[in-house]
Design a protein around this motif. Structure first.
Motif, mmCIF file in Angstrom:
data_model
loop_
_atom_site.group_PDB
_atom_site.id
_atom_site.type_symbol
_atom_site.label_atom_id
_atom_site.label_comp_id
_atom_site.label_asym_id
_atom_site.label_seq_id
_atom_site.Cartn_x
_atom_site.Cartn_y
_atom_site.Cartn_z
ATOM 1 N N PHE A 285 0.831 -1.211 0.000
ATOM 2 C CA PHE A 285 0.000 0.000 0.000
ATOM 3 C C PHE A 285 0.862 1.255 0.000
ATOM 4 O O PHE A 285 0.606 2.201 -0.752
ATOM 5 C CB PHE A 285 -0.921 -0.014 1.218
ATOM 6 C CG PHE A 285 -1.822 1.186 1.313
ATOM 7 C CD1 PHE A 285 -3.027 1.218 0.641
ATOM 8 C CD2 PHE A 285 -1.452 2.294 2.069
ATOM 9 C CE1 PHE A 285 -3.858 2.324 0.720
ATOM 10 C CE2 PHE A 285 -2.271 3.404 2.157
ATOM 11 C CZ PHE A 285 -3.482 3.418 1.475
ATOM 12 N N MET A 286 1.909 1.268 0.833
ATOM 13 C CA MET A 286 2.738 2.463 0.954
ATOM 14 C C MET A 286 3.561 2.726 -0.304
ATOM 15 O O MET A 286 4.010 3.852 -0.538
ATOM 16 C CB MET A 286 3.680 2.318 2.156
ATOM 17 C CG MET A 286 2.972 2.271 3.505
ATOM 18 S SD MET A 286 2.074 3.778 3.872
ATOM 19 C CE MET A 286 3.410 4.945 3.992
ATOM 20 N N ALA A 320 6.699 6.728 8.080
ATOM 21 C CA ALA A 320 6.910 5.765 9.169
ATOM 22 C C ALA A 320 5.654 5.630 10.025
ATOM 23 O O ALA A 320 5.271 4.515 10.412
ATOM 24 C CB ALA A 320 8.098 6.204 10.015
ATOM 25 N N CYS A 321 4.986 6.753 10.323
ATOM 26 C CA CYS A 321 3.788 6.702 11.173
ATOM 27 C C CYS A 321 2.657 5.934 10.485
ATOM 28 O O CYS A 321 2.021 5.057 11.085
ATOM 29 C CB CYS A 321 3.337 8.115 11.524
ATOM 30 S SG CYS A 321 4.496 9.035 12.558
ATOM 31 N N LEU A 322 2.394 6.263 9.216
ATOM 32 C CA LEU A 322 1.319 5.578 8.494
ATOM 33 C C LEU A 322 1.659 4.105 8.286
ATOM 34 O O LEU A 322 0.776 3.237 8.367
ATOM 35 C CB LEU A 322 1.085 6.281 7.154
ATOM 36 C CG LEU A 322 -0.046 5.705 6.290
ATOM 37 C CD1 LEU A 322 -1.372 5.765 7.035
ATOM 38 C CD2 LEU A 322 -0.150 6.455 4.958
ATOM 39 N N TYR A 323 2.914 3.818 8.019
ATOM 40 C CA TYR A 323 3.362 2.431 7.848
ATOM 41 C C TYR A 323 3.088 1.618 9.112
ATOM 42 O O TYR A 323 2.566 0.499 9.050
ATOM 43 C CB TYR A 323 4.853 2.455 7.519
ATOM 44 C CG TYR A 323 5.448 1.143 7.059
ATOM 45 C CD1 TYR A 323 4.686 0.173 6.430
ATOM 46 C CD2 TYR A 323 6.804 0.880 7.246
ATOM 47 C CE1 TYR A 323 5.235 -1.007 5.993
ATOM 48 C CE2 TYR A 323 7.363 -0.308 6.814
ATOM 49 C CZ TYR A 323 6.580 -1.243 6.193
ATOM 50 O OH TYR A 323 7.135 -2.427 5.767
ATOM 51 N N PHE A 324 3.393 2.200 10.264
ATOM 52 C CA PHE A 324 3.171 1.522 11.544
ATOM 53 C C PHE A 324 1.678 1.275 11.772
ATOM 54 O O PHE A 324 1.266 0.183 12.193
ATOM 55 C CB PHE A 324 3.759 2.368 12.666
ATOM 56 C CG PHE A 324 3.739 1.710 14.015
ATOM 57 C CD1 PHE A 324 4.731 0.830 14.391
ATOM 58 C CD2 PHE A 324 2.719 1.970 14.920
ATOM 59 C CE1 PHE A 324 4.720 0.210 15.627
ATOM 60 C CE2 PHE A 324 2.694 1.367 16.161
ATOM 61 C CZ PHE A 324 3.695 0.487 16.517
ATOM 62 N N VAL A 325 0.850 2.282 11.503
ATOM 63 C CA VAL A 325 -0.597 2.150 11.702
ATOM 64 C C VAL A 325 -1.179 1.092 10.766
ATOM 65 O O VAL A 325 -2.034 0.282 11.166
ATOM 66 C CB VAL A 325 -1.289 3.515 11.493
ATOM 67 C CG1 VAL A 325 -2.810 3.351 11.494
ATOM 68 C CG2 VAL A 325 -0.873 4.500 12.574
ATOM 69 N N LEU A 326 -0.725 1.077 9.514
ATOM 70 C CA LEU A 326 -1.231 0.092 8.552
ATOM 71 C C LEU A 326 -0.850 -1.329 8.945
ATOM 72 O O LEU A 326 -1.646 -2.266 8.759
ATOM 73 C CB LEU A 326 -0.689 0.410 7.158
ATOM 74 C CG LEU A 326 -1.325 1.602 6.436
ATOM 75 C CD1 LEU A 326 -0.628 1.842 5.110
ATOM 76 C CD2 LEU A 326 -2.808 1.378 6.215
ATOM 77 N N ILE A 386 9.619 -4.074 14.210
ATOM 78 C CA ILE A 386 10.582 -4.700 13.305
ATOM 79 C C ILE A 386 10.649 -3.955 11.978
ATOM 80 O O ILE A 386 11.724 -3.798 11.383
ATOM 81 C CB ILE A 386 10.210 -6.181 13.070
ATOM 82 C CG1 ILE A 386 10.363 -6.982 14.372
ATOM 83 C CG2 ILE A 386 11.067 -6.796 11.972
ATOM 84 C CD1 ILE A 386 11.772 -7.011 14.913
ATOM 85 N N ALA A 387 9.506 -3.483 11.490
ATOM 86 C CA ALA A 387 9.471 -2.811 10.190
ATOM 87 C C ALA A 387 9.924 -1.359 10.277
ATOM 88 O O ALA A 387 10.566 -0.849 9.350
ATOM 89 C CB ALA A 387 8.055 -2.887 9.605
ATOM 90 N N ILE A 388 9.598 -0.679 11.379
ATOM 91 C CA ILE A 388 9.845 0.758 11.484
ATOM 92 C C ILE A 388 11.259 1.076 11.964
ATOM 93 O O ILE A 388 11.896 2.032 11.489
ATOM 94 C CB ILE A 388 8.811 1.410 12.427
ATOM 95 C CG1 ILE A 388 7.426 1.313 11.807
ATOM 96 C CG2 ILE A 388 9.154 2.859 12.701
ATOM 97 C CD1 ILE A 388 7.296 2.031 10.483
#
Length: 436
Positions: A285-286, A320-326, A386-388
């Motif tokens: 998505f990102m 990073a913020c949207l990635y974490f929320v998703l 792990i992702a962020i």
């Protein structure tokens, strides 16, 4: 894990399976060195070197292919189409009644679903091959071909390149099936594991090259990176093995002179039950805005599209913020689709079982739902960290390790699953049975 591999090597049957798996992996890596015709490898290397931090979908595909995508070899698409097809069919299984019925028909139903998945992967490979070809045209990744004024040569070149990509993806699926039948572990996962591991020496040499520069900054950062990755491996292993055990007690039943039931057991619920799938969903998505830029070209400065692309860059905090929320959202979505508390509660009631202190029926399903919500949140936060964390570390240090967390998660998960498979096969082999 090393001890498990050593014990498995002593068993002739498992040794043959291990050697066969290694042989298939060698064939897969050889295919990754076969070039696709009409492509300019030097131009591709230059383009990927400049765009590897942009966060586009191709960077994600390059991780899945073990670096073959950036080289545009025969295995450029690798396991990407099949993994995407598996995700799509698995989600549709819970949404479409015909696919749901197939999933409950045992071995024959699973074979039919596997065929549908492969055909879906073929369609995805065709689309990805065409998209990659169009991107290569935009970045001058094709070798110069003198056309005679007819469009036949251009279409012939396009068809050959796309078919090479599709053939490589199909060969990858076939090799994975051979591992499933005669090797150890899940075939596609093993090929994905091998591709990521193959890039390990290159990454290590890159760190040593940084230390050779003699800069004080690099001399400090490289040991920190090594320690961080070791800690991440330990953290991933701990969370992969972590589980919540819900106690279950079965009622006693007396039939004639025999007593049945009455035993105490538990239902294990893994903390990270969704694996790396939420990260893949969120990453796909990102990467949409940056991927669209490859087809539309660089936008004009000051436009809305240019501002949107800036917000979806790795270096922007919004990314990073949207990635974490998703990741958290997709983790909840996947768990809700694959884990049904009502069905578990009904099965317990039919087998005269229940959770101590909780009434059967709806109270039991509500209890499972409450526990599942807490566990899902913990697992989602774990995946998000792990992702962020590598992205944040990349922004701070200016060193490209943004995809490192996802790669480590895949490698550790596949290694642990393969070790469990070998342990179970050794246990079955050494079990004497009730006749002896």
């Amino acid at each position: 894990m090393i001890e498990t591999f050593r014990n498995a090597w002593k068993v002739p049957e498992l040794r043959r399976k291990l050697l066969f798996t290694f042989f298939i992996i060698v064939i897969y890596r050889i295919g990754g060195a076969v070039p696709v015709p009409y492509l300019d490898s030097a131009a591709l290397e230059t383009w990927f070197e400049g765009s590897k931090n942009s966060g586009d979908f191709f960077s994600y595909l390059n991780v899945l292919s073990g670096g073959n995508f950036s080289k545009a070899t025969l295995m450029a698409l690798s396991v990407g189409p099949y993994i995407n097809a598996q995700i799509i069919i698995q989600l549709l299984t819970y949404a479409l009644p015909p696919l749901e019925r197939l999933s409950k028909e045992g071995m024959e139903g699973r074979k039919t679903l596997n065929k549908i998945t492969k055909y879906t992967a073929l369609g995805i490979a065709l689309f990805q091959g065409w998209a990659y070809y169009r991107t290569l045209m935009n970045v001058d990744g094709l070798q110069v071909v003198q056309y005679t004024g007819h469009t036949f040569e251009r279409y012939f070149t396009e068809v050959i390149i796309i078919l090479c990509f599709v053939a490589g993806a199909s060969l990858t699926i076939w090799l994975g099936d051979r591992i499933n039948e005669n090797g150890i572990g899940n075939g596609v996962s093993m090929l994905l594991f091998a591709g990521i591991i193959a890039r390990g020496p290159e990454a290590v040499l890159g760190l040593f090259e940084l230390m050779k520069t003699g800069e004080a900054r690099n001399m400090i950062l490289v040991p920190i990176i090594i320690v961080v990755f070791i800690l991440m491996i330990g953290f991933i292993i701990f969370m992969n093995n972590a589980e919540r055990r819900i106690p279950i007690q079965y009622a006693k039943r007396v039939v004639g002179r025999k007593q049945y039931g009455g035993q105490n057991t538990y239902i294990p619920i893994k903390i990270a039950m969704s694996g790396v799938l939420p990260i893949i969903f969120a990453m796909s998505f990102m990467s949409i805005p940056q991927t669209l830029k490859l087809f539309t070209g660089e936008p004009k400065a000051g436009t809305f599209y240019a501002g949107l692309l800036h917000w979806f860059e790795y270096t922007h905090p919004f990314y990073a913020c949207l990635y974490f929320v998703l990741i958290i959202a997709f983790n909840y979505f996947y768990v809700s689709m694959s884990y049904n508390p009502i069905e578990i509660a009904n099965n317990l009631r039919q087998n005269n079982g229940g959770v101590p202190g909780i009434r059967p029926g709806k109270p039991t399903s509500d209890y499972f739902q409450k526990i599942l919500g807490k566990i899902t949140l913990v697992g989602a936060v774990f995946l998000g960290i792990i992702a962020i964390f590598p992205i944040i570390f990349t922004v701070i240090t200016k060193l490209n390790i943004a995809m490192g967390g996802t790669s480590i998660l895949i490698v550790v998960s596949v290694a642990l699953e393969t070790a469990r498979t070998m342990e179970s096969q050794m246990m079955m082999r050494h079990h004497s049975g009730f006749l002896k």
